[in-house]
Design a protein around this motif. Structure first.
Motif, PDB file in Angstrom:
ATOM      1  N   ARG A 199       0.865  -1.186  -0.124  1.00 14.09           N
ATOM      2  CA  ARG A 199      -0.053   0.116   0.038  1.00 14.09           C
ATOM      3  C   ARG A 199       0.686   1.349  -0.069  1.00 14.09           C
ATOM      4  O   ARG A 199       2.126   1.323   0.519  1.00 14.09           O
ATOM      5  CB  ARG A 199      -0.833  -0.174   1.219  1.00 14.09           C
ATOM      6  CG  ARG A 199      -1.970  -1.111   1.505  1.00 14.09           C
ATOM      7  CD  ARG A 199      -3.304  -0.268   1.022  1.00 14.09           C
ATOM      8  NE  ARG A 199      -4.341  -1.291   1.104  1.00 14.09           N
ATOM      9  CZ  ARG A 199      -5.159  -1.391   2.261  1.00 14.09           C
ATOM     10  NH1 ARG A 199      -4.975  -0.600   3.491  1.00 14.09           N
ATOM     11  NH2 ARG A 199      -6.184  -2.209   2.138  1.00 14.09           N
ATOM     12  N   PRO A 200       0.323   2.206  -0.679  1.00 12.49           N
ATOM     13  CA  PRO A 200       1.092   3.676  -0.405  1.00 12.49           C
ATOM     14  C   PRO A 200       1.177   4.081   0.991  1.00 12.49           C
ATOM     15  O   PRO A 200       0.564   3.699   1.705  1.00 12.49           O
ATOM     16  CB  PRO A 200       0.008   4.740  -1.225  1.00 12.49           C
ATOM     17  CG  PRO A 200      -1.189   4.036  -1.374  1.00 12.49           C
ATOM     18  CD  PRO A 200      -0.958   2.259  -1.177  1.00 12.49           C
ATOM     19  N   GLY A 201       2.429   4.813   1.345  1.00 12.81           N
ATOM     20  CA  GLY A 201       2.736   5.381   2.514  1.00 12.81           C
ATOM     21  C   GLY A 201       3.629   4.494   3.353  1.00 12.81           C
ATOM     22  O   GLY A 201       3.752   4.803   4.221  1.00 12.81           O
ATOM     23  N   ILE A 202       4.146   3.192   2.770  1.00 12.71           N
ATOM     24  CA  ILE A 202       4.821   2.255   3.472  1.00 12.71           C
ATOM     25  C   ILE A 202       6.165   3.012   3.842  1.00 12.71           C
ATOM     26  O   ILE A 202       6.789   2.902   5.091  1.00 12.71           O
ATOM     27  CB  ILE A 202       5.017   0.994   2.943  1.00 12.71           C
ATOM     28  CG1 ILE A 202       5.735   0.221   3.732  1.00 12.71           C
ATOM     29  CG2 ILE A 202       5.683   1.090   1.333  1.00 12.71           C
ATOM     30  CD1 ILE A 202       5.027  -0.490   4.841  1.00 12.71           C
ATOM     31  N   GLU A 203       7.066   4.051   2.897  1.00 13.70           N
ATOM     32  CA  GLU A 203       8.081   4.282   3.334  1.00 13.70           C
ATOM     33  C   GLU A 203       8.120   5.366   4.141  1.00 13.70           C
ATOM     34  O   GLU A 203       8.779   5.353   5.231  1.00 13.70           O
ATOM     35  CB  GLU A 203       8.673   5.107   2.086  1.00 13.70           C
ATOM     36  CG  GLU A 203       9.400   4.305   0.893  1.00 13.70           C
ATOM     37  CD  GLU A 203       8.425   3.557   0.015  1.00 13.70           C
ATOM     38  OE1 GLU A 203       7.235   3.945   0.076  1.00 13.70           O
ATOM     39  OE2 GLU A 203       8.777   2.746  -0.688  1.00 13.70           O
ATOM     40  N   GLN A 204       6.878   6.148   4.233  1.00 15.14           N
ATOM     41  CA  GLN A 204       6.660   7.265   5.330  1.00 15.14           C
ATOM     42  C   GLN A 204       6.509   6.527   6.577  1.00 15.14           C
ATOM     43  O   GLN A 204       7.230   6.925   7.495  1.00 15.14           O
ATOM     44  CB  GLN A 204       5.316   7.972   4.950  1.00 15.14           C
ATOM     45  CG  GLN A 204       5.356   9.078   5.662  1.00 15.14           C
ATOM     46  CD  GLN A 204       3.818   9.882   5.344  1.00 15.14           C
ATOM     47  OE1 GLN A 204       3.165   9.297   4.161  1.00 15.14           O
ATOM     48  NE2 GLN A 204       3.264  10.483   6.180  1.00 15.14           N
ATOM     49  N   LEU A 205       5.898   5.289   6.689  1.00 17.86           N
ATOM     50  CA  LEU A 205       5.500   4.702   7.909  1.00 17.86           C
ATOM     51  C   LEU A 205       6.946   4.049   8.550  1.00 17.86           C
ATOM     52  O   LEU A 205       7.193   4.238   9.623  1.00 17.86           O
ATOM     53  CB  LEU A 205       4.546   3.407   7.819  1.00 17.86           C
ATOM     54  CG  LEU A 205       4.400   2.588   9.018  1.00 17.86           C
ATOM     55  CD1 LEU A 205       3.605   3.356  10.145  1.00 17.86           C
ATOM     56  CD2 LEU A 205       3.479   1.443   8.624  1.00 17.86           C
ATOM     57  N   GLU A 206       7.772   3.498   7.562  1.00 20.96           N
ATOM     58  CA  GLU A 206       9.052   3.026   8.032  1.00 20.96           C
ATOM     59  C   GLU A 206       9.942   4.239   8.655  1.00 20.96           C
ATOM     60  O   GLU A 206      10.360   3.735   9.691  1.00 20.96           O
ATOM     61  CB  GLU A 206       9.809   2.449   7.057  1.00 20.96           C
ATOM     62  CG  GLU A 206      11.047   1.587   7.254  1.00 20.96           C
ATOM     63  CD  GLU A 206      11.593   0.480   6.268  1.00 20.96           C
ATOM     64  OE1 GLU A 206      11.050   0.733   5.021  1.00 20.96           O
ATOM     65  OE2 GLU A 206      12.140  -0.296   6.624  1.00 20.96           O
ATOM     66  N   MET A 207       9.885   5.165   7.911  1.00 20.52           N
ATOM     67  CA  MET A 207      10.710   6.270   8.531  1.00 20.52           C
ATOM     68  C   MET A 207      10.382   6.590   9.685  1.00 20.52           C
ATOM     69  O   MET A 207      11.160   7.158  10.510  1.00 20.52           O
ATOM     70  CB  MET A 207      10.526   7.458   7.476  1.00 20.52           C
ATOM     71  CG  MET A 207      11.809   7.566   6.693  1.00 20.52           C
ATOM     72  SD  MET A 207      11.512   8.648   5.056  1.00 20.52           S
ATOM     73  CE  MET A 207      10.980  10.041   5.775  1.00 20.52           C
ATOM     74  N   VAL A 209       8.560   4.798  12.026  1.00 20.49           N
ATOM     75  CA  VAL A 209       8.805   4.108  13.141  1.00 20.49           C
ATOM     76  C   VAL A 209      10.248   4.107  13.557  1.00 20.49           C
ATOM     77  O   VAL A 209      10.481   3.922  14.531  1.00 20.49           O
ATOM     78  CB  VAL A 209       8.537   2.607  12.486  1.00 20.49           C
ATOM     79  CG1 VAL A 209       8.915   1.458  13.270  1.00 20.49           C
ATOM     80  CG2 VAL A 209       6.891   2.619  12.493  1.00 20.49           C
ATOM     81  N   ASN A 210      11.209   4.286  12.445  1.00 19.85           N
ATOM     82  CA  ASN A 210      12.629   4.183  12.898  1.00 19.85           C
ATOM     83  C   ASN A 210      13.087   5.339  13.609  1.00 19.85           C
ATOM     84  O   ASN A 210      13.842   5.352  14.585  1.00 19.85           O
ATOM     85  CB  ASN A 210      13.354   4.078  11.454  1.00 19.85           C
ATOM     86  CG  ASN A 210      13.631   2.459  10.829  1.00 19.85           C
ATOM     87  OD1 ASN A 210      13.717   1.715  11.974  1.00 19.85           O
ATOM     88  ND2 ASN A 210      13.593   2.416   9.766  1.00 19.85           N
ATOM     89  N   PRO A 223      13.656  -3.049  18.728  1.00 20.44           N
ATOM     90  CA  PRO A 223      13.019  -4.190  17.973  1.00 20.44           C
ATOM     91  C   PRO A 223      13.704  -4.179  16.446  1.00 20.44           C
ATOM     92  O   PRO A 223      13.849  -2.965  16.046  1.00 20.44           O
ATOM     93  CB  PRO A 223      11.652  -3.775  18.278  1.00 20.44           C
ATOM     94  CG  PRO A 223      11.412  -2.641  18.553  1.00 20.44           C
ATOM     95  CD  PRO A 223      12.803  -2.296  19.233  1.00 20.44           C
ATOM     96  N   SER A 224      13.322  -5.258  15.878  1.00 16.81           N
ATOM     97  CA  SER A 224      13.741  -5.119  14.541  1.00 16.81           C
ATOM     98  C   SER A 224      12.584  -4.777  13.612  1.00 16.81           C
ATOM     99  O   SER A 224      11.403  -5.050  14.104  1.00 16.81           O
ATOM    100  CB  SER A 224      14.120  -6.559  13.643  1.00 16.81           C
ATOM    101  OG  SER A 224      13.781  -7.568  14.615  1.00 16.81           O
ATOM    102  N   VAL A 225      12.684  -4.105  12.513  1.00 16.28           N
ATOM    103  CA  VAL A 225      11.579  -3.763  11.744  1.00 16.28           C
ATOM    104  C   VAL A 225      11.318  -4.481  10.442  1.00 16.28           C
ATOM    105  O   VAL A 225      12.632  -4.387   9.685  1.00 16.28           O
ATOM    106  CB  VAL A 225      11.677  -2.167  11.510  1.00 16.28           C
ATOM    107  CG1 VAL A 225      10.413  -1.811  10.535  1.00 16.28           C
ATOM    108  CG2 VAL A 225      11.883  -1.437  12.891  1.00 16.28           C
ATOM    109  N   ILE A 226      10.390  -5.156  10.234  1.00 17.12           N
ATOM    110  CA  ILE A 226      10.213  -6.018   8.906  1.00 17.12           C
ATOM    111  C   ILE A 226       8.982  -5.338   8.072  1.00 17.12           C
ATOM    112  O   ILE A 226       8.007  -5.372   8.478  1.00 17.12           O
ATOM    113  CB  ILE A 226       9.878  -7.407   9.255  1.00 17.12           C
ATOM    114  CG1 ILE A 226      11.000  -7.946  10.372  1.00 17.12           C
ATOM    115  CG2 ILE A 226       9.983  -8.278   7.899  1.00 17.12           C
ATOM    116  CD1 ILE A 226      12.364  -8.182   9.632  1.00 17.12           C
ATOM    117  N   ARG A 227       9.154  -5.131   6.901  1.00 16.64           N
ATOM    118  CA  ARG A 227       8.253  -4.712   5.764  1.00 16.64           C
ATOM    119  C   ARG A 227       7.745  -6.021   5.247  1.00 16.64           C
ATOM    120  O   ARG A 227       8.380  -7.075   4.876  1.00 16.64           O
ATOM    121  CB  ARG A 227       8.807  -3.753   4.842  1.00 16.64           C
ATOM    122  CG  ARG A 227       8.646  -2.692   4.751  1.00 16.64           C
ATOM    123  CD  ARG A 227       9.043  -2.107   3.414  1.00 16.64           C
ATOM    124  NE  ARG A 227       9.546  -0.812   3.503  1.00 16.64           N
ATOM    125  CZ  ARG A 227       9.908  -0.039   2.302  1.00 16.64           C
ATOM    126  NH1 ARG A 227       9.227  -0.446   0.963  1.00 16.64           N
ATOM    127  NH2 ARG A 227      10.388   1.219   2.394  1.00 16.64           N
TER     128      ARG A 227
END
Ligand code: GTP
Ligand code: MG
Length: 326
Positions: A199-207, A209-210, A223-227
């Motif tokens: 879905r759109p917005g995944i990069e933004q979410l990852e940034m 969260v990090n 924690p590790s972050v897994i897409r």
């Protein structure tokens, strides 16, 4: 402690009789008087079967993800237990309708046992029920057991604390701040799953969260972050790799067994302590509300009641000693 009926049911669970298992799970859930002796019989201090918690807001794809994990573990020859916890639902027993659809492909597989729990009805609440249900699943050789909890409230945090590994599922488009900023939420997960990566917005979410994880004081606990996409299956292999390394890194099987025992004992002490104290206060003042009235009328204070309870426990201990001497 064991009656012949309890013994019989415990045997059924151990011999992996599915109807026996379902029956014992209902007894645990309903606070049946035979549940404690059955659990006593089933308890194994060396048990080290893995519990994986999957938590996150409604609709984030937890059941779809659970389905993927079932497939993975079945391929590795494991028997998989699933507990779907819905604290808002009074229904229990079968699987929730949506989950049943989502996990349909596994519903006829004898190596998979799916159970929903939504009953807050008895002492110890949902986390007590889940704690005991996990013991029953383990005694019937289910390993791992996946526990899906809906939402991120107190009940979910408690249930997450029962798990050896917790996956916190986040998705794009639900409002990154809403999902991540709730106090302590980022610390629940050992692995943060960014699902619906299609879905759109995944990069933004990852940034986002990090950046939030950068603020955690103890970075060794980061924690590790897994897409991934539970729908398409993309990234699921990375998730299962992360789960495997989480087990071998932080929670070797021996550690799991010890941790589990400590956790169960602590939670039983808390539960029974609360029950005893409440009963004593009610015996004396009619109810907890009655005690509040007495305090408001200036007849006593919460601290005096606290002292009374300490005295009660001490006297009880002394009385028990006396009785043992007689
Ligand atoms: N696009 C997309 N949709 C997904 C993905 N994973 C799950 N979904 C869809 O999201 C919806 C909700 O999925 P569920 O697995 O039921 O989510 P849940 O978190 O278990 O929902 P509750 O149990 O109601 O909290 C379904 O329509 C799924 O098909 C994904 O990776 N990508
Ligand atoms: Mg679900």
């Amino acid at each position: 402690m064991l009656s012949s009926k309890a013994d019989d049911l415990a045997c059924k669970v151990r011999s992996k009789d599915q109807r026996g298992l379902a029956r014992v799970l209902s007894m645990v859930e309903n606070g049946h008087p035979l549940a404690p002796p059955i659990l006593h019989s089933l308890f194994n201090p060396e048990r080290s079967s893995l519990t994986i918690g999957i938590t996150g807001y409604p609709g984030t794809g937890k059941s779809t993800l659970t389905n993927r994990l079932i497939t993975y573990y079945r391929r590795h020859g494991c028997k998989v237990g699933v507990i779907a916890v819905d604290p808002t639902s009074p229904f229990s027993g079968g699987a929730l309708l949506g989950d049943r659809v989502r996990m349909q492909e596994h519903s006829t597989d004898p190596g998979v046992f799916i159970r929903s729990m939504g009953n807050r009805g008895h002492l110890g609440g949902l986390s007590g029920t889940t704690r005991d249900a996990l013991e029953v699943f383990a005694a019937a050789s289910y390993d791992p057991v996946l526990v899906e909890t809906m939402g991120v409230g107190q009940a979910e945090v408690e249930i997450a604390s029962l798990a050896d590994i917790t996956l916190l599922v986040l998705v794009p488009g639900l409002g990154d701040e809403v999902q991540t900023m709730k106090a302590g939420i980022m610390e629940i997960g050992n692995i943060i799953v960014l699902n619906k990566a299609d879905r759109p917005g995944i990069e933004q979410l990852e940034m986002f969260v990090n950046a939030s994880l950068d603020l955690i004081p103890d970075q060794t606990a980061r924690p590790s972050v897994i897409r991934c996409s539970a729908l398409s299956g993309e990234g699921i292999d990375k998730l299962t790799d992360a789960i495997v390394s989480c087990v071998s890194l932080g929670t070797g099987r021996k550690i799991i067994a010890r941790r589990r025992t400590k956790l169960i004992l602590r939670s039983i002490i808390r539960e029974k302590g609360r029950e005893l104290a409440r009963k004593h206060v009610s015996d004396r003042y009619g109810s907890v509300e009655g005690a509040v009235e007495s305090i408001l009328q200036g007849k006593t204070t919460p601290y005096e009641i606290g002292e009374l309870l300490s005295g009660f426990l001490t006297n009880k201990r002394e009385n028990d000693h006396e009785r043992n001497r007689d």
